[in-house]
Design a protein around this motif. Structure first.
Motif, PDB file in Angstrom:
ATOM      1  N   UNK A   1     -79.667   8.230 -35.263  1.00 54.65           N
ATOM      2  CA  UNK A   1     -79.157   7.525 -34.069  1.00 54.65           C
ATOM      3  C   UNK A   1     -80.254   6.624 -33.513  1.00 54.65           C
ATOM      4  N   UNK A   2     -79.822   5.668 -32.694  1.00 52.63           N
ATOM      5  CA  UNK A   2     -80.774   4.799 -31.994  1.00 52.63           C
ATOM      6  C   UNK A   2     -81.330   5.579 -30.796  1.00 52.63           C
ATOM      7  N   UNK A   3     -82.509   5.193 -30.329  1.00 52.18           N
ATOM      8  CA  UNK A   3     -83.176   5.915 -29.234  1.00 52.18           C
ATOM      9  C   UNK A   3     -82.254   6.157 -28.027  1.00 52.18           C
ATOM     10  N   UNK A   4     -82.064   7.440 -27.701  1.00 53.33           N
ATOM     11  CA  UNK A   4     -81.223   7.797 -26.540  1.00 53.33           C
ATOM     12  C   UNK A   4     -81.878   7.299 -25.251  1.00 53.33           C
ATOM     13  N   UNK A   5     -83.213   7.307 -25.230  1.00 54.35           N
ATOM     14  CA  UNK A   5     -83.951   6.920 -24.028  1.00 54.35           C
ATOM     15  C   UNK A   5     -83.795   5.426 -23.734  1.00 54.35           C
ATOM     16  N   UNK A   6     -84.080   4.572 -24.739  1.00 53.63           N
ATOM     17  CA  UNK A   6     -84.028   3.126 -24.444  1.00 53.63           C
ATOM     18  C   UNK A   6     -82.593   2.666 -24.183  1.00 53.63           C
ATOM     19  N   UNK A   7     -81.624   3.314 -24.838  1.00 51.95           N
ATOM     20  CA  UNK A   7     -80.227   2.920 -24.567  1.00 51.95           C
ATOM     21  C   UNK A   7     -79.884   3.160 -23.096  1.00 51.95           C
ATOM     22  N   UNK A   8     -80.309   4.301 -22.579  1.00 48.83           N
ATOM     23  CA  UNK A   8     -80.005   4.612 -21.168  1.00 48.83           C
ATOM     24  C   UNK A   8     -80.821   3.736 -20.218  1.00 48.83           C
ATOM     25  N   UNK A   9     -82.074   3.499 -20.601  1.00 52.38           N
ATOM     26  CA  UNK A   9     -82.909   2.653 -19.733  1.00 52.38           C
ATOM     27  C   UNK A   9     -82.270   1.273 -19.552  1.00 52.38           C
ATOM     28  N   UNK A  10     -81.825   0.697 -20.668  1.00 47.39           N
ATOM     29  CA  UNK A  10     -81.221  -0.640 -20.566  1.00 47.39           C
ATOM     30  C   UNK A  10     -79.888  -0.562 -19.817  1.00 47.39           C
ATOM     31  N   UNK A  11     -79.163   0.527 -20.021  1.00 44.50           N
ATOM     32  CA  UNK A  11     -77.915   0.715 -19.259  1.00 44.50           C
ATOM     33  C   UNK A  11     -78.225   0.686 -17.756  1.00 44.50           C
TER      34      UNK A  11
END
Ligand code: PLP
Length: 415
Positions: free
Chosen positions: A277-287
């Motif tokens: 999977x793609x980084x859970x952290x950066x996906x949420x940060x950008x969200x």
């Protein structure tokens, strides 16, 4: 850069590694990262565009609200909260998809790799623009395709030449696996594919059952003129790649692929094998970042900055490049593509440019067949305005000195 030493594992490597090579851009960047060199080479976003305090806030919110999930594995197809922003972003370009219509990837570069991974067997024909994005050429080459380059002009890929290639393949009872295009503010050519050509490419894709892969990292960075509908907006069968790298931050490594369901399913299988999977952290940060900051407002400041960089580069080219040179006029994006007299080899000229403390990317890097020797890519995105002006001034001096060297040799030979 890799340290060179005797390779005692040489006979173990798969044959596909023969076509894997380090990108000329990456090698160059390692030299031009020196602070005394003005680099017009890398397509890096302007660092001061990053809104650091707001990113810190978004990171805090991510950890406060979703710390556990942000530090955990996530679904291979991507985090729903970020997908919602991507769906809104695509809707501004009249592309209607829902959350099942896209997969979030580790940058669009991973999307390019996965597309080649699921479609290309050794020897398959893949059609690209000539010139083409070097990272795509490298990603595709690892799967050993036969890359067919179609020349471009100021309106993008020349569709008559594309049709000629498609006819040639049909005569040999072959079909290309896909056509790869960067229709907006092309890397490296800076040009944009016209609407009439977009429509003709779609017609040809139906006639020759050609899958279209549209890579659009720069589409939102338009400085002037009207938006042109993307291929995906004109035809739902198109595979579309997007990214946050140029509109937010490449360090987040977040891109996406929107594609018809059967293709997406294979892409997810490929991605699971590649990185789960793609980084859970950066996906949420950008969200969270775009929950708080309106994307269009955010882009506005960025576009003004890049437009002004482009204007300075064009002005400086007019002032300092010889009249024998020509260059494209980008209406957005990061790049100007310059053509020098035919006898100049920009790969050879680079050493002199670096000695004058300025760098660019030689044209040859962007052609599958190694042509393009008298072209160069000039990126106006990253340097400060005064450095763009000074860099082009120095480069103009280098080009003129190469020209006078050539002319003095020719003159002597003729005497
Ligand atoms: C045309 C094009 N496609 C894809 C990429 C890869 O971008 P990323 O993997 O950072 O999304 C780039 C980066 O320069 C690019 O110019």
């Amino acid at each position: 850069m890799v340290k060179y030493e005797f390779d005692k594992w040489a006979d173990l490597y798969a044959s596909r590694t023969n076509s894997m090579k380090s990108s000329e851009i990456r090698d160059l960047l390692s030299v031009t990262a020196r602070s005394d060199i003005i680099s017009l080479a890398g397509g890096l976003p302007y660092t001061k565009n990053f809104k650091l305090e707001k990113v810190v806030e978004a990171a805090r919110t991510t950890m406060r609200k979703e710390g556990g999930a942000a530090l955990q594995y996530g679904p291979s197809e991507g985090h729903i909260g970020l997908k919602k922003h991507i769906i809104d972003l695509m809707a501004t370009g009249d592309i209607k998809i829902d959350e099942t219509g896209l997969v979030i990837t580790g940058g669009s570069q991973q999307g390019l790799d996965l597309i080649a991974k699921i479609f290309v067997d050794p020897g398959d024909a893949v059609i690209v623009e000539a010139p083409s994005y070097v990272g795509a050429l490298n990603a595709f080459s690892a799967y050993q395709p036969d890359l067919i380059g179609v020349p471009m002009d100021e309106n993008g890929m020349i569709v008559d030449l594309l049709e000629a290639e498609l006819k040639k393949l049909a005569k040999q009872r072959k079909k290309a696996k896909f056509l790869y295009t960067v229709p907006n503010f092309h890397n490296p050519a800076g040009v944009t594919l016209s609407l009439s050509r977009r429509k003709r490419i779609i017609e040809l894709s139906k006639k020759y059952q050609l899958l279209l892969v549209e890579d659009n990292p720069y589409g939102k960075l338009r400085f002037e003129g009207e938006n042109i509908p993307s291929l995906k907006a004109l035809d739902d069968d198109v595979v579309y790649l997007g990214t946050f790298s140029k509109i937010f931050s490449p360090g987040m490594r977040l891109g996406w692929v929107a594609a018809p369901a059967p293709i997406l399913e294979k892409i997810i299988f490929g991605k699971q094998a590649a990185d789960l999977c793609t980084s859970s952290f950066t996906q949420r940060l950008v969200e969270y970042f775009f929950n708080e900051n309106n994307l269009e407002d955010y882009l506005g400041g960025m576009i003004n900055r890049y437009r002004s960089h482009r204007d300075i580069m064009l002005k400086s080219l007019e002032e300092h490049f010889p009249s024998e040179a020509s260059w494209t006029y980008p209406r957005g994006g990061f790049f100007v593509w310059a053509e020098l007299p035919e006898y100049i080899d920009t790969t050879e000229m680079l050493a002199e440019a670096i000695s004058k403390k300025v760098a660019y990317v030689p044209g040859r890097a962007f052609f599958a067949d190694g042509s393009g020797k008298n072209y160069m890519r000039l990126a106006f995105c990253y340097p400060e305005e005064k450095d763009i002006y000074e860099g082009i001034k120095r480069l103009g001096g280098v080009v003129k000195s190469q020209m006078s060297l050539y002319n003095s040799v020719i003159f002597k030979e003729e005497k």
